[in-house]
Scaffold this active site. Structure first.
Site, PDB file in Angstrom:
ATOM      1  N   ASP A  16       1.132  -0.932  -0.041  1.00  0.00           N
ATOM      2  CA  ASP A  16       0.274  -0.277  -0.129  1.00  0.00           C
ATOM      3  C   ASP A  16       0.744   0.991   0.077  1.00  0.00           C
ATOM      4  OD1 ASP A  16      -2.506   1.213  -0.084  1.00  0.00           O
ATOM      5  OD2 ASP A  16      -2.981   0.305   2.165  1.00  0.00           O
ATOM      6  N   HIS A 208      -8.050  -1.661   8.846  1.00  0.00           N
ATOM      7  CA  HIS A 208      -7.604  -0.618   7.528  1.00  0.00           C
ATOM      8  C   HIS A 208      -7.598   0.977   7.002  1.00  0.00           C
ATOM      9  CE1 HIS A 208      -5.162  -1.263   3.823  1.00  0.00           C
ATOM     10  NE2 HIS A 208      -5.629   0.153   2.996  1.00  0.00           N
ATOM     11  N   CYS A 241      -3.959   5.373  -2.147  1.00  0.00           N
ATOM     12  CA  CYS A 241      -4.301   4.916  -3.030  1.00  0.00           C
ATOM     13  C   CYS A 241      -4.424   5.457  -4.838  1.00  0.00           C
ATOM     14  CB  CYS A 241      -5.637   4.447  -2.830  1.00  0.00           C
ATOM     15  SG  CYS A 241      -6.620   3.066  -4.706  1.00  0.00           S
TER      16      CYS A 241
HETATM   17  P1  HMG Z   1      -9.041  -4.463 -16.497  1.00  0.00           P
HETATM   18  O1  HMG Z   1      -7.640  -3.383 -17.954  1.00  0.00           O
HETATM   19  O2  HMG Z   1     -10.554  -3.661 -16.770  1.00  0.00           O
HETATM   20  O3  HMG Z   1      -8.174  -5.445 -17.214  1.00  0.00           O
HETATM   21  O4  HMG Z   1      -7.918  -3.874 -15.281  1.00  0.00           O
HETATM   22  P2  HMG Z   1      -8.231  -6.578 -18.356  1.00  0.00           P
HETATM   23  O5  HMG Z   1      -8.158  -7.350 -17.360  1.00  0.00           O
HETATM   24  O6  HMG Z   1      -9.145  -6.214 -19.734  1.00  0.00           O
HETATM   25  O7  HMG Z   1      -6.905  -6.597 -18.875  1.00  0.00           O
HETATM   26  C1  HMG Z   1      -6.113  -5.622 -19.245  1.00  0.00           C
HETATM   27  C2  HMG Z   1      -4.473  -5.906 -19.625  1.00  0.00           C
HETATM   28  O8  HMG Z   1      -3.598  -5.424 -18.477  1.00  0.00           O
HETATM   29  C3  HMG Z   1      -4.409  -7.091 -20.032  1.00  0.00           C
HETATM   30  O9  HMG Z   1      -2.900  -6.955 -21.169  1.00  0.00           O
HETATM   31  C4  HMG Z   1      -3.906  -8.152 -19.572  1.00  0.00           C
HETATM   32  O10 HMG Z   1      -3.079  -8.609 -19.478  1.00  0.00           O
HETATM   33  C5  HMG Z   1      -3.221  -7.316 -18.491  1.00  0.00           C
HETATM   34  P3  HMG Z   1      -2.981  -6.370 -22.141  1.00  0.00           P
HETATM   35  O11 HMG Z   1      -3.773  -7.761 -23.196  1.00  0.00           O
HETATM   36  O12 HMG Z   1      -3.082  -5.537 -22.789  1.00  0.00           O
HETATM   37  O13 HMG Z   1      -0.908  -6.773 -22.938  1.00  0.00           O
HETATM   38  N1  HMG Z   1      -3.240  -7.962 -16.560  1.00  0.00           N
HETATM   39  C6  HMG Z   1      -2.829  -8.055 -15.516  1.00  0.00           C
HETATM   40  N2  HMG Z   1      -1.057  -8.259 -15.751  1.00  0.00           N
HETATM   41  C7  HMG Z   1      -0.519  -8.496 -14.856  1.00  0.00           C
HETATM   42  N3  HMG Z   1      -1.203  -8.790 -13.349  1.00  0.00           N
HETATM   43  C8  HMG Z   1      -2.691  -9.054 -13.133  1.00  0.00           C
HETATM   44  C9  HMG Z   1      -3.797  -8.456 -15.124  1.00  0.00           C
HETATM   45  N4  HMG Z   1      -4.494  -8.236 -14.818  1.00  0.00           N
HETATM   46  C10 HMG Z   1      -4.520  -7.658 -16.081  1.00  0.00           C
HETATM   47  N5  HMG Z   1      -3.072  -9.364 -12.340  1.00  0.00           N
HETATM   48  C11 HMG Z   1      -6.898  -4.719 -13.399  1.00  0.00           C
HETATM   49  C12 HMG Z   1      -8.384  -4.741 -14.188  1.00  0.00           C
HETATM   50  C13 HMG Z   1      -7.536  -5.417 -12.276  1.00  0.00           C
HETATM   51  C14 HMG Z   1      -6.081  -5.809 -13.668  1.00  0.00           C
HETATM   52  C15 HMG Z   1      -6.843  -2.955 -13.161  1.00  0.00           C
HETATM   53  O14 HMG Z   1      -8.136  -2.499 -13.104  1.00  0.00           O
HETATM   54  C16 HMG Z   1      -5.882  -3.132 -12.377  1.00  0.00           C
HETATM   55  O15 HMG Z   1      -4.930  -4.323 -12.226  1.00  0.00           O
HETATM   56  N6  HMG Z   1      -5.652  -2.358 -11.323  1.00  0.00           N
HETATM   57  C17 HMG Z   1      -5.066  -2.517 -10.073  1.00  0.00           C
HETATM   58  C18 HMG Z   1      -5.554  -1.058  -8.744  1.00  0.00           C
HETATM   59  C19 HMG Z   1      -4.710  -1.005  -7.811  1.00  0.00           C
HETATM   60  O16 HMG Z   1      -3.960  -1.352  -7.439  1.00  0.00           O
HETATM   61  N7  HMG Z   1      -5.289  -0.348  -7.215  1.00  0.00           N
HETATM   62  C20 HMG Z   1      -4.475  -0.158  -5.229  1.00  0.00           C
HETATM   63  C21 HMG Z   1      -4.634  -1.442  -5.264  1.00  0.00           C
HETATM   64  S1  HMG Z   1      -6.409  -1.387  -3.849  1.00  0.00           S
HETATM   65  C22 HMG Z   1      -5.886  -0.321  -1.802  1.00  0.00           C
HETATM   66  O17 HMG Z   1      -4.784   0.312  -2.305  1.00  0.00           O
HETATM   67  C23 HMG Z   1      -7.410  -0.477  -1.472  1.00  0.00           C
HETATM   68  C24 HMG Z   1      -6.765  -1.146   0.088  1.00  0.00           C
HETATM   69  O18 HMG Z   1      -5.175  -0.600   0.442  1.00  0.00           O
HETATM   70  C25 HMG Z   1      -7.994  -0.710   0.318  1.00  0.00           C
HETATM   71  C26 HMG Z   1      -8.788   0.399   1.399  1.00  0.00           C
HETATM   72  O19 HMG Z   1      -6.950   1.615   1.252  1.00  0.00           O
HETATM   73  O20 HMG Z   1      -8.850   0.415   1.061  1.00  0.00           O
HETATM   74  C27 HMG Z   1      -6.684  -2.439  -0.541  1.00  0.00           C
HETATM   75 MG    MG Z   2      -5.260   1.594   1.142  1.00  0.00          MG
END
Ligand code: HMG
Ligand code: MG
Length: 301
Positions: A16, A208, A241
């Site tokens: 995070d 969290h 985030c």
């Molecule tokens: P998308 O673009 O809708 O996904 O993203 P997709 O399935 O259409 O795939 C697009 C491309 O991403 C493809 O590659 C996939 O292979 C690749 P391309 O064909 O274009 O070359 N891909 C991946 N690559 C690596 N690892 C993966 C993966 N999945 C797809 N797992 C997706 C949807 C969910 C992937 C995207 O939106 C994403 O990665 N989001 C991450 C957001 C994130 O990390 N946010 C921060 C964390 S959450 C947080 O901080 C909150 C928390 O702390 C709690 C709180 O504080 O409340 C937990």
């Molecule tokens: Mg968080």
């Protein structure tokens, strides 16, 4: 209910914290050193990496290398965040001890964060959970925006409860309640928790809390009185985030450990070892230390 005797701290700084560093992407070697040092300071649960799309979060693009580089300490759980089956496959191949799946109580936030609806996010987790179970890996769940959303404002605690219950029913052993943008205040936090605890046992809930408005310690003290004993923290208060504009890091690990020490609540963490880690990593990142305790105790600890 009263305060607990012991608390489990989940260190989320390497995930995070570092996911939100906008400057130069930090090297794999530094991430590995950070995780190893945190384990040496007594952290037994570390969210070490995130197997998300590197196009969305480039800071986490070396998750596999980080997981491969760390020195595994016995008794420490190294967890990884996974949004979908592709991420889960990466985490399993990297021998994560635990995967964390994440949804939110707000539709708009879910859309911005993971490009789908809450219902779609839960459907994406079904194969993640199947894969994790097949490999005997524990699954932790997050619900974001439990005390407010950057796009929708106030959030109905019943909506938090519904998503949390769903994650529990799907197989999560614990649900971490995220005040993603740190807007909560103590009474609001307790009311939200009271509603969620009707649907999810309190001993399966974690807090969290991001510290954007400086309320996290007060909110933690409030919810600990209702039975919360698992707390997510970030060394030096790193982070935020990327999809919640203006959100600052989680409450600093040093600040929480200091408070818990003062309350006589055991954590197993050595504050004297923790404080220098916060100074070191913030120097590496070229940013200021977000821990008041870290600053008060100085950098030659
Ligand atoms: P998308 O673009 O809708 O996904 O993203 P997709 O399935 O259409 O795939 C697009 C491309 O991403 C493809 O590659 C996939 O292979 C690749 P391309 O064909 O274009 O070359 N891909 C991946 N690559 C690596 N690892 C993966 C993966 N999945 C797809 N797992 C997706 C949807 C969910 C992937 C995207 O939106 C994403 O990665 N989001 C991450 C957001 C994130 O990390 N946010 C921060 C964390 S959450 C947080 O901080 C909150 C928390 O702390 C709690 C709180 O504080 O409340 C937990
Ligand atoms: Mg968080």
């Amino acid at each position: 209910m009263g305060l607990p005797n012991k608390a489990r701290i989940v260190e989320v700084g390497p995930r995070d914290g570092l996911q939100n560093e906008s400057g130069a992407v930090i090297s794999t070697a530094i991430k590995v050193e950070l995780i190893n040092r945190l384990a040496e300071a007594g952290l037994s649960h570390i969210e070490a990496a995130s197997f998300v799309s590197p196009k969305w979060v480039p800071q986490m693009g070396d998750a596999a290398e980080v997981m491969a580089g760390i020195t595994r300490k016995t008794g420490v759980a190294y967890a990884a965040l996974t949004p979908n089956i592709k991420g889960a496959e990466g985490a399993i191949a990297a021998h994560a001890d635990e995967v964390a799946i994440f949804s939110a109580a707000s539709e708009s936030f879910t859309q911005k964060n993971i490009n789908c609806s809450i219902a779609e996010s839960l459907a994406r987790f079904i194969p993640v959970i199947e894969a994790a179970k097949k490999n005997n890996i524990r699954i932790r769940g997050y619900v974001s925006t439990v005390l407010g959303c950057p796009y929708e404002g106030d959030i109905d605690p019943a909506q938090v409860a519904a998503v949390a219950r769903e994650l529990l029913d799907m197989g999560c052993y614990e649900i971490s309640l995220g005040d993603t943008i740190g807007v909560g205040t103590p009474v609001k936090a307790r009311k939200m928790l009271a509603r969620v605890a009707k649907d999810v046992p309190i001993n399966q809930l974690a807090a969290h809390f991001h510290d954007t408005y400086g309320q996290a310690l007060a909110n933690l003290y409030a919810v600990m009185q209702d039975g919360i004993s698992v707390i997510d923290t970030s060394i030096a208060g790193l982070g935020g985030c990327p999809y919640a504009k203006g959100a600052s890091g989680n409450v600093a690990t040093e600040d929480v450990v200091y408070m818990l020490n003062g309350l006589g609540i055991e954590t197993g963490i050595d504050l004297d070892k923790l404080v220098p880690i916060g100074h070191w990593i913030t120097q590496e990142l070229g940013r200021s230390n977000g821990s008041k305790v870290g600053l008060a105790m100085g950098c030659d600890q």
